[in-house]
Design a protein around this motif. Structure first.
Motif, PDB file in Angstrom:
ATOM      1  N   ARG A  19     -40.896 -54.874-115.885  1.00  0.00           N
ATOM      2  CA  ARG A  19     -40.624 -55.189-117.256  1.00  0.00           C
ATOM      3  C   ARG A  19     -39.567 -54.327-117.673  1.00  0.00           C
ATOM      4  NH1 ARG A  19     -45.789 -58.171-120.025  1.00  0.00           N
ATOM      5  NH2 ARG A  19     -46.501 -59.146-118.064  1.00  0.00           N
ATOM      6  N   GLY A  20     -39.160 -53.575-116.943  1.00  0.00           N
ATOM      7  CA  GLY A  20     -37.864 -52.748-117.408  1.00  0.00           C
ATOM      8  C   GLY A  20     -37.916 -51.990-118.430  1.00  0.00           C
TER       9      GLY A  20
ATOM     10  N   ASP B 145     -68.267 -47.485-104.612  1.00  0.00           N
ATOM     11  CA  ASP B 145     -66.762 -47.678-103.895  1.00  0.00           C
ATOM     12  C   ASP B 145     -65.823 -48.592-104.539  1.00  0.00           C
ATOM     13  OD1 ASP B 145     -67.952 -45.885-102.206  1.00  0.00           O
ATOM     14  OD2 ASP B 145     -68.584 -47.304-100.776  1.00  0.00           O
ATOM     15  N   ASP B 146     -66.469 -49.851-105.159  1.00  0.00           N
ATOM     16  CA  ASP B 146     -65.563 -50.861-105.776  1.00  0.00           C
ATOM     17  C   ASP B 146     -65.142 -50.204-106.851  1.00  0.00           C
ATOM     18  OD1 ASP B 146     -66.291 -52.674-103.730  1.00  0.00           O
ATOM     19  OD2 ASP B 146     -67.747 -53.692-104.916  1.00  0.00           O
ATOM     20  N   LEU B 147     -65.823 -49.383-107.738  1.00  0.00           N
ATOM     21  CA  LEU B 147     -64.963 -49.055-109.058  1.00  0.00           C
ATOM     22  C   LEU B 147     -64.077 -48.032-108.446  1.00  0.00           C
ATOM     23  CD1 LEU B 147     -65.116 -48.680-112.090  1.00  0.00           C
ATOM     24  CD2 LEU B 147     -67.100 -46.978-111.887  1.00  0.00           C
ATOM     25  N   ASP B 148     -64.442 -47.057-107.751  1.00  0.00           N
ATOM     26  CA  ASP B 148     -63.263 -45.978-107.179  1.00  0.00           C
ATOM     27  C   ASP B 148     -62.084 -46.547-106.603  1.00  0.00           C
ATOM     28  OD1 ASP B 148     -64.911 -43.879-107.966  1.00  0.00           O
ATOM     29  OD2 ASP B 148     -65.738 -43.841-105.695  1.00  0.00           O
ATOM     30  N   ALA B 149     -62.174 -48.024-106.070  1.00  0.00           N
ATOM     31  CA  ALA B 149     -61.041 -48.349-105.475  1.00  0.00           C
ATOM     32  C   ALA B 149     -60.207 -49.088-106.830  1.00  0.00           C
ATOM     33  CB  ALA B 149     -61.498 -49.592-104.455  1.00  0.00           C
ATOM     34  N   VAL B 150     -60.824 -49.771-107.694  1.00  0.00           N
ATOM     35  CA  VAL B 150     -60.289 -50.166-108.697  1.00  0.00           C
ATOM     36  C   VAL B 150     -59.431 -49.144-109.450  1.00  0.00           C
ATOM     37  CG1 VAL B 150     -60.491 -51.313-110.992  1.00  0.00           C
ATOM     38  CG2 VAL B 150     -61.683 -52.106-108.991  1.00  0.00           C
ATOM     39  N   LEU B 151     -60.049 -47.834-109.779  1.00  0.00           N
ATOM     40  CA  LEU B 151     -59.492 -46.986-110.492  1.00  0.00           C
ATOM     41  C   LEU B 151     -58.443 -46.298-109.622  1.00  0.00           C
ATOM     42  CD1 LEU B 151     -62.662 -45.463-112.022  1.00  0.00           C
ATOM     43  CD2 LEU B 151     -60.838 -46.618-113.275  1.00  0.00           C
ATOM     44  N   ALA B 152     -58.458 -46.068-108.374  1.00  0.00           N
ATOM     45  CA  ALA B 152     -57.564 -45.518-107.761  1.00  0.00           C
ATOM     46  C   ALA B 152     -56.222 -46.486-107.793  1.00  0.00           C
ATOM     47  CB  ALA B 152     -57.964 -45.294-106.093  1.00  0.00           C
ATOM     48  N   ALA B 153     -56.227 -47.849-107.801  1.00  0.00           N
ATOM     49  CA  ALA B 153     -55.199 -48.734-107.839  1.00  0.00           C
ATOM     50  C   ALA B 153     -54.686 -48.875-109.055  1.00  0.00           C
ATOM     51  CB  ALA B 153     -55.620 -49.967-107.239  1.00  0.00           C
ATOM     52  N   MET B 154     -55.293 -48.239-110.135  1.00  0.00           N
ATOM     53  CA  MET B 154     -54.882 -48.498-111.606  1.00  0.00           C
ATOM     54  C   MET B 154     -53.410 -47.852-111.554  1.00  0.00           C
ATOM     55  SD  MET B 154     -56.046 -50.464-113.627  1.00  0.00           S
ATOM     56  CE  MET B 154     -54.950 -50.364-115.155  1.00  0.00           C
ATOM     57  N   GLY B 155     -53.081 -46.502-111.133  1.00  0.00           N
ATOM     58  CA  GLY B 155     -51.950 -45.925-111.593  1.00  0.00           C
ATOM     59  C   GLY B 155     -50.877 -46.652-111.069  1.00  0.00           C
ATOM     60  N   PRO B 156     -50.846 -46.973-109.407  1.00  0.00           N
ATOM     61  CA  PRO B 156     -49.847 -47.701-109.089  1.00  0.00           C
ATOM     62  C   PRO B 156     -49.475 -48.854-110.047  1.00  0.00           C
ATOM     63  CG  PRO B 156     -51.054 -46.799-107.300  1.00  0.00           C
ATOM     64  CD  PRO B 156     -51.829 -46.410-108.486  1.00  0.00           C
ATOM     65  N   ARG B 157     -50.564 -49.687-110.094  1.00  0.00           N
ATOM     66  CA  ARG B 157     -50.649 -51.141-110.893  1.00  0.00           C
ATOM     67  C   ARG B 157     -49.687 -50.732-112.217  1.00  0.00           C
ATOM     68  NH1 ARG B 157     -52.815 -55.854-111.360  1.00  0.00           N
ATOM     69  NH2 ARG B 157     -54.159 -55.682-109.553  1.00  0.00           N
ATOM     70  N   LEU B 158     -49.926 -49.839-112.893  1.00  0.00           N
ATOM     71  CA  LEU B 158     -49.682 -49.765-114.160  1.00  0.00           C
ATOM     72  C   LEU B 158     -48.135 -49.422-114.120  1.00  0.00           C
ATOM     73  CD1 LEU B 158     -52.385 -47.596-116.250  1.00  0.00           C
ATOM     74  CD2 LEU B 158     -51.614 -49.918-116.597  1.00  0.00           C
TER      75      LEU B 158
ATOM     76  N   GLY C 240     -46.761 -57.328-112.521  1.00  0.00           N
ATOM     77  CA  GLY C 240     -45.538 -57.137-111.989  1.00  0.00           C
ATOM     78  C   GLY C 240     -44.951 -58.417-111.182  1.00  0.00           C
ATOM     79  N   GLY C 241     -43.909 -58.145-110.542  1.00  0.00           N
ATOM     80  CA  GLY C 241     -43.246 -59.250-109.731  1.00  0.00           C
ATOM     81  C   GLY C 241     -42.772 -60.246-110.650  1.00  0.00           C
ATOM     82  N   THR C 242     -42.488 -61.324-109.938  1.00  0.00           N
ATOM     83  CA  THR C 242     -41.876 -62.668-110.671  1.00  0.00           C
ATOM     84  C   THR C 242     -43.086 -63.029-111.554  1.00  0.00           C
ATOM     85  OG1 THR C 242     -40.789 -62.983-108.877  1.00  0.00           O
ATOM     86  CG2 THR C 242     -41.287 -64.841-110.330  1.00  0.00           C
TER      87      THR C 242
ATOM     88  N   LEU D  67     -39.378 -68.799-114.806  1.00  0.00           N
ATOM     89  CA  LEU D  67     -39.769 -67.628-113.863  1.00  0.00           C
ATOM     90  C   LEU D  67     -39.047 -66.684-114.176  1.00  0.00           C
ATOM     91  CD1 LEU D  67     -40.065 -69.672-110.435  1.00  0.00           C
ATOM     92  CD2 LEU D  67     -41.910 -69.033-111.951  1.00  0.00           C
ATOM     93  N   PHE D  68     -39.412 -65.496-114.321  1.00  0.00           N
ATOM     94  CA  PHE D  68     -38.833 -64.187-114.616  1.00  0.00           C
ATOM     95  C   PHE D  68     -39.060 -63.209-113.801  1.00  0.00           C
ATOM     96  CE2 PHE D  68     -38.363 -60.017-116.513  1.00  0.00           C
ATOM     97  CZ  PHE D  68     -36.804 -59.883-116.640  1.00  0.00           C
ATOM     98  N   GLY D  69     -38.108 -62.718-113.010  1.00  0.00           N
ATOM     99  CA  GLY D  69     -38.239 -61.480-112.183  1.00  0.00           C
ATOM    100  C   GLY D  69     -37.377 -60.229-112.034  1.00  0.00           C
ATOM    101  N   PRO D  70     -38.054 -59.252-111.710  1.00  0.00           N
ATOM    102  CA  PRO D  70     -37.187 -57.944-111.899  1.00  0.00           C
ATOM    103  C   PRO D  70     -35.775 -58.272-111.158  1.00  0.00           C
ATOM    104  CG  PRO D  70     -39.282 -57.284-110.768  1.00  0.00           C
ATOM    105  CD  PRO D  70     -39.098 -59.083-111.025  1.00  0.00           C
TER     106      PRO D  70
END
Length: 195
Positions: free
Chosen positions: A23-24, A3-16, A101-103, A177-180
């Motif tokens: 980073r524009g 379940d932990d592995l599946d959760a990490v993999l599911a979050a990977m796409g949106p994270r990438l 992502g983010g600042t 500090l650099f942000g979008p």
């Protein structure tokens, strides 16, 4: 554990996707930097393709971050801070933030000037805040030129042409500090009554 592995993999796409957009970068730019096709990158970001080391290692390198930070590895409880300096254009960047992502926060060390420098102002999406720790910083911002001493700060929209370098022979150390676009540094201070 699965379940932990599946959760990490599911979050990977949106994270990438957040990391790339934060980073524009376009898919085409990231494809050129990594050697991974745009269609593969798109499928990774949408979750239609599972990431593997052959894909994640070039992505981590292109984003200038350790693999564990790219994948959002859980905190191990180790209190040591392992800073990995990045050398670019004769300057040393030390990334201080651990999330994608983010600042983003960096410490930047510039060697002292060896002669007069000709500014080459650049512009890009984002917002930047900087604070000089040591040395004197020469900042060209649009039509303005400033020299910032230790303890001085500046903030600006990075769509304004800008350039920075040492104002003298001594090295310059600063925090950045650099942000979008739209993410500004907010400094909140409350005065205390004296006496």
């Amino acid at each position: 554990m699965d379940d932990d592995l599946d959760a990490v993999l599911a979050a990977m796409g949106p994270r990438l996707r957040r990391l790339r957009r934060g980073r524009g970068r376009t898919l085409a730019e990231l494809a050129a930097a990594t050697g991974i096709s745009e269609s593969t990158l798109s499928r990774l970001e949408s979750g239609r393709r599972r990431p593997n080391l052959e894909l994640l290692l070039p992505l981590a390198r292109a984003h200038g971050m350790p693999l564990e930070e790219l994948i959002g590895a859980p905190y191990t409880g180790d209190p040591r801070v392992n800073l990995r300096p990045i050398q670019r254009d004769g300057m040393t960047y030390i990334r201080l933030t651990r999330r994608a992502g983010g600042t983003q926060a960096y410490k930047l060390i510039m060697p002292g000037a060896t002669g007069p420098a000709t500014p080459d102002p650049q512009r890009h999406e984002g917002y930047e805040w900087l604070y000089v720790l040591g040395g004197r910083l020469r900042l060209v911002l649009g039509d303005q030129e400033l020299a910032l001493a230790p303890g001085e700060a500046a903030e600006f929209d990075t769509r304004v042409p800008h350039w920075m370098g040492p104002a003298g022979a001594e090295p310059v150390e600063l925090l950045i500090l650099f942000g979008p676009q739209g993410e500004r540094a907010h400094v909140r201070a409350r005065s205390r009554p004296t006496g």
